[in-house]
Motif scaffolding. Sequence first.
Motif, mmCIF file in Angstrom:
data_model
loop_
_atom_site.group_PDB
_atom_site.id
_atom_site.type_symbol
_atom_site.label_atom_id
_atom_site.label_comp_id
_atom_site.label_asym_id
_atom_site.label_seq_id
_atom_site.Cartn_x
_atom_site.Cartn_y
_atom_site.Cartn_z
ATOM 1 N N ASN A 54 0.876 -1.169 0.000
ATOM 2 C CA ASN A 54 0.000 0.000 0.000
ATOM 3 C C ASN A 54 0.914 1.220 0.000
ATOM 4 O OD1 ASN A 54 -2.444 -1.517 0.228
ATOM 5 N ND2 ASN A 54 -1.937 -1.877 2.373
ATOM 6 N N LEU A 55 1.075 1.849 -1.154
ATOM 7 C CA LEU A 55 2.050 2.923 -1.301
ATOM 8 C C LEU A 55 1.475 4.248 -0.825
ATOM 9 C CD1 LEU A 55 4.836 3.818 -2.255
ATOM 10 C CD2 LEU A 55 3.896 4.083 -4.566
ATOM 11 N N ALA A 56 2.151 4.847 0.148
ATOM 12 C CA ALA A 56 1.778 6.168 0.654
ATOM 13 C C ALA A 56 2.868 7.142 0.236
ATOM 14 C CB ALA A 56 1.618 6.136 2.172
ATOM 15 N N ALA A 57 2.703 7.765 -0.931
ATOM 16 C CA ALA A 57 3.664 8.739 -1.448
ATOM 17 C C ALA A 57 3.129 10.137 -1.183
ATOM 18 C CB ALA A 57 3.898 8.526 -2.938
ATOM 19 N N GLU A 58 3.954 10.997 -0.594
ATOM 20 C CA GLU A 58 3.476 12.326 -0.208
ATOM 21 C C GLU A 58 4.621 13.327 -0.237
ATOM 22 O OE1 GLU A 58 2.291 12.342 4.013
ATOM 23 O OE2 GLU A 58 3.351 10.433 4.191
ATOM 24 N N THR A 59 4.254 14.605 -0.192
ATOM 25 C CA THR A 59 5.261 15.664 -0.184
ATOM 26 C C THR A 59 6.137 15.559 1.051
ATOM 27 O OG1 THR A 59 5.603 18.056 -0.173
ATOM 28 C CG2 THR A 59 3.638 17.252 0.925
ATOM 29 N N LYS A 60 7.391 15.974 0.893
ATOM 30 C CA LYS A 60 8.330 15.812 2.003
ATOM 31 C C LYS A 60 7.924 16.599 3.237
ATOM 32 C CE LYS A 60 11.563 19.504 0.862
ATOM 33 N NZ LYS A 60 12.973 19.853 0.732
ATOM 34 N N GLY A 61 7.086 17.640 3.043
ATOM 35 C CA GLY A 61 6.637 18.436 4.184
ATOM 36 C C GLY A 61 5.846 17.637 5.191
ATOM 37 N N THR A 62 5.143 16.606 4.741
ATOM 38 C CA THR A 62 4.425 15.714 5.656
ATOM 39 C C THR A 62 5.139 14.372 5.801
ATOM 40 O OG1 THR A 62 3.027 15.017 3.790
ATOM 41 C CG2 THR A 62 2.172 16.749 5.247
ATOM 42 N N TYR A 63 5.905 13.996 4.772
ATOM 43 C CA TYR A 63 6.609 12.711 4.806
ATOM 44 C C TYR A 63 7.672 12.651 5.897
ATOM 45 C CZ TYR A 63 9.894 9.071 3.403
ATOM 46 O OH TYR A 63 10.752 8.004 3.403
ATOM 47 N N PHE A 64 8.555 13.656 5.931
ATOM 48 C CA PHE A 64 9.644 13.610 6.900
ATOM 49 C C PHE A 64 9.166 13.621 8.354
ATOM 50 C CE2 PHE A 64 12.665 14.907 3.432
ATOM 51 C CZ PHE A 64 13.466 13.778 3.529
ATOM 52 N N PRO A 65 8.244 14.514 8.733
ATOM 53 C CA PRO A 65 7.760 14.449 10.122
ATOM 54 C C PRO A 65 7.199 13.077 10.489
ATOM 55 C CG PRO A 65 7.094 16.518 9.124
ATOM 56 C CD PRO A 65 7.685 15.681 8.022
ATOM 57 N N LYS A 66 6.531 12.429 9.547
ATOM 58 C CA LYS A 66 5.934 11.119 9.824
ATOM 59 C C LYS A 66 7.002 10.057 10.075
ATOM 60 C CE LYS A 66 2.771 7.671 7.838
ATOM 61 N NZ LYS A 66 1.868 7.622 9.012
ATOM 62 N N ILE A 67 7.948 9.932 9.153
ATOM 63 C CA ILE A 67 8.927 8.859 9.332
ATOM 64 C C ILE A 67 9.927 9.178 10.440
ATOM 65 C CG2 ILE A 67 8.657 8.061 6.953
ATOM 66 C CD1 ILE A 67 11.536 9.173 6.466
ATOM 67 N N LEU A 68 10.196 10.465 10.675
ATOM 68 C CA LEU A 68 11.150 10.810 11.730
ATOM 69 C C LEU A 68 10.600 10.514 13.123
ATOM 70 C CD1 LEU A 68 12.695 14.125 10.334
ATOM 71 C CD2 LEU A 68 13.791 11.876 10.502
ATOM 72 N N ARG A 69 9.302 10.439 13.262
ATOM 73 C CA ARG A 69 8.745 9.998 14.551
ATOM 74 C C ARG A 69 8.511 8.486 14.553
ATOM 75 N NH1 ARG A 69 4.328 13.316 12.528
ATOM 76 N NH2 ARG A 69 2.598 11.972 11.838
ATOM 77 N N ARG A 70 9.083 7.820 13.527
ATOM 78 C CA ARG A 70 9.051 6.358 13.394
ATOM 79 C C ARG A 70 7.629 5.818 13.249
ATOM 80 N NH1 ARG A 70 13.884 7.368 15.914
ATOM 81 N NH2 ARG A 70 15.602 6.005 15.263
ATOM 82 N N ASP A 71 6.782 6.613 12.617
ATOM 83 C CA ASP A 71 5.400 6.207 12.346
ATOM 84 C C ASP A 71 5.357 5.534 10.980
ATOM 85 O OD1 ASP A 71 2.670 5.920 12.323
ATOM 86 O OD2 ASP A 71 2.237 8.041 11.949
#
Length: 524
Positions: A395-412
């Motif tokens: 299930n590919l969740a591709a998004e702008t880095k403005g929302t992508y980085f905060p999400k993965i940096l909190r290990r979500d």
Amino acid sequence: MQLKTHLIAAAVLCAAAAGVQAQTVRIANQGDSLSMDPHSLNESLQLSVTGNIYEGLVGRNKDLSLTPLLATSWRQTSPTVWRFELRKGVQFHDGTPFTADDVLFSFARTQVDGSDMKSYTNDVKEVRKINDHAVEIETKAPFPILPDVISLVYVMSKKWAETNQATRPVDRRKGIENAASFRANGTGPYRLRERQPNVRSTFVRNGNYWGKIEGNVQEVVFTPIGNDATRVAALLSGEVDLMEPVPVQDIDRVNGSANAKVMVGPELRTIFLGMDQSRNELLYSSVKGKNPFKDKRVRQAFYQAIDIEGIQKTVMRGASKPTALMVGPGINGFDAGQNKRLPYDPEGAKKLLADAGYPQGFEVTMNCPNDRYVNDARICQTVAANLSRIGVKINLAAETKGTYFPKILRRDTSFYMLGWTPGTYDAHNALNALMACPDDKGTGQFNLGSYCNPKVDQLTRSIQSETDKAKRNAMIKEAFEVHSADIGHVPLHQQSLAWGISKNVDVAQLADNFMFFKWITVKK
């Protein structure tokens, strides 16, 4: 979308008209710097942009060798102590004198919650003021590459930060902002004049800069243009003078145009995939009650299901070099003899999944940016298609880095793409930031899947303090061997740089993809 594009073009043209005599350069990028705070996000575009406003004690020349900036010299006074002599007569953009107090404040600021720069200073024990123009940096253990490590630790004005309630960096994971997000006060060759996030940022030459500005640019208008076709059209029509990246499929068209060309060069960044190896149950998967990525056979199945040669040929059109390592050529510690990928083997991957207890595969979400790396979303789409052949539904969740980085940096995240250029140009940086077990001091800060092997940790600590180059490189090789054997991550490739530039512009292209305005010249 069409209206937004017209507004962007109009804004760029208005800025150009106002600055014709002032040697304005108009730059477009597929994304924006997410903040003006130099400590809030350890991302190369942000550090490239803010690196024109702020400076560290040391910096980089065009060949990426170290050069003095706010420090004029440095030397080791003991195995764990470095003394830096600070440059006199330097002023921040608001006229405040630069002193040792600003260095102490800035290093401390990188270590508080919200800072994304902890991995550069996590081994600093203390920063001491000797006098107004000298500091000592004591490390927890011998650290022979400390000057290289701190080249991206930019210095802020203590007085300005206190006055503007910006003593702590913003936390991109929580969406918090403060004055340093939108305003800036550095010592660098350019000042921030205007900031409109995701629309336009304007920079002007610092008339009180302490050093030499080699180029002739007085004003820089930086505009994010996410759409590839719009960005290329803006270059070809002359609406922008410099843009990146040029989509690989448009390189020949740009080079064949009358007014623009493409600067292509190798980049030090490695693109890789990471997997959550910590949680007992993945956040975003059809598998319940356990975590399939804890099983090496599953990780190896994912690795061997990916047709990296196909990605190189069809997605990247040859503008990438497949890799088996988390660092590439140009990084100290890279060993070409180790750079041998596991073979592409879908049938073998299916067997590995079956042996691990997933004969029908499983479902998992993959997080991916769509405006950060070259063809990032298309790479992730291709990976998803590859994995579908072994029964894995992505299930590919591709998004702008403005929302992508905060999400993965909190290990979500359960499965993600990331790119990494070691800011020190040394393998220790990748080991410390990407492969070491995460702690609360900055080690493993970007090891977002929490891969953990005590042997890698022990070697990383030893590599940090080893002064014998041969022994050090042997330990780097061993650490990479352990990590590769574990399938700790899935390295994909090093992408190539492709900057589109007007033929009346000269610019220095660095292999770390930093763009310094002081090295841009607009020819008359």
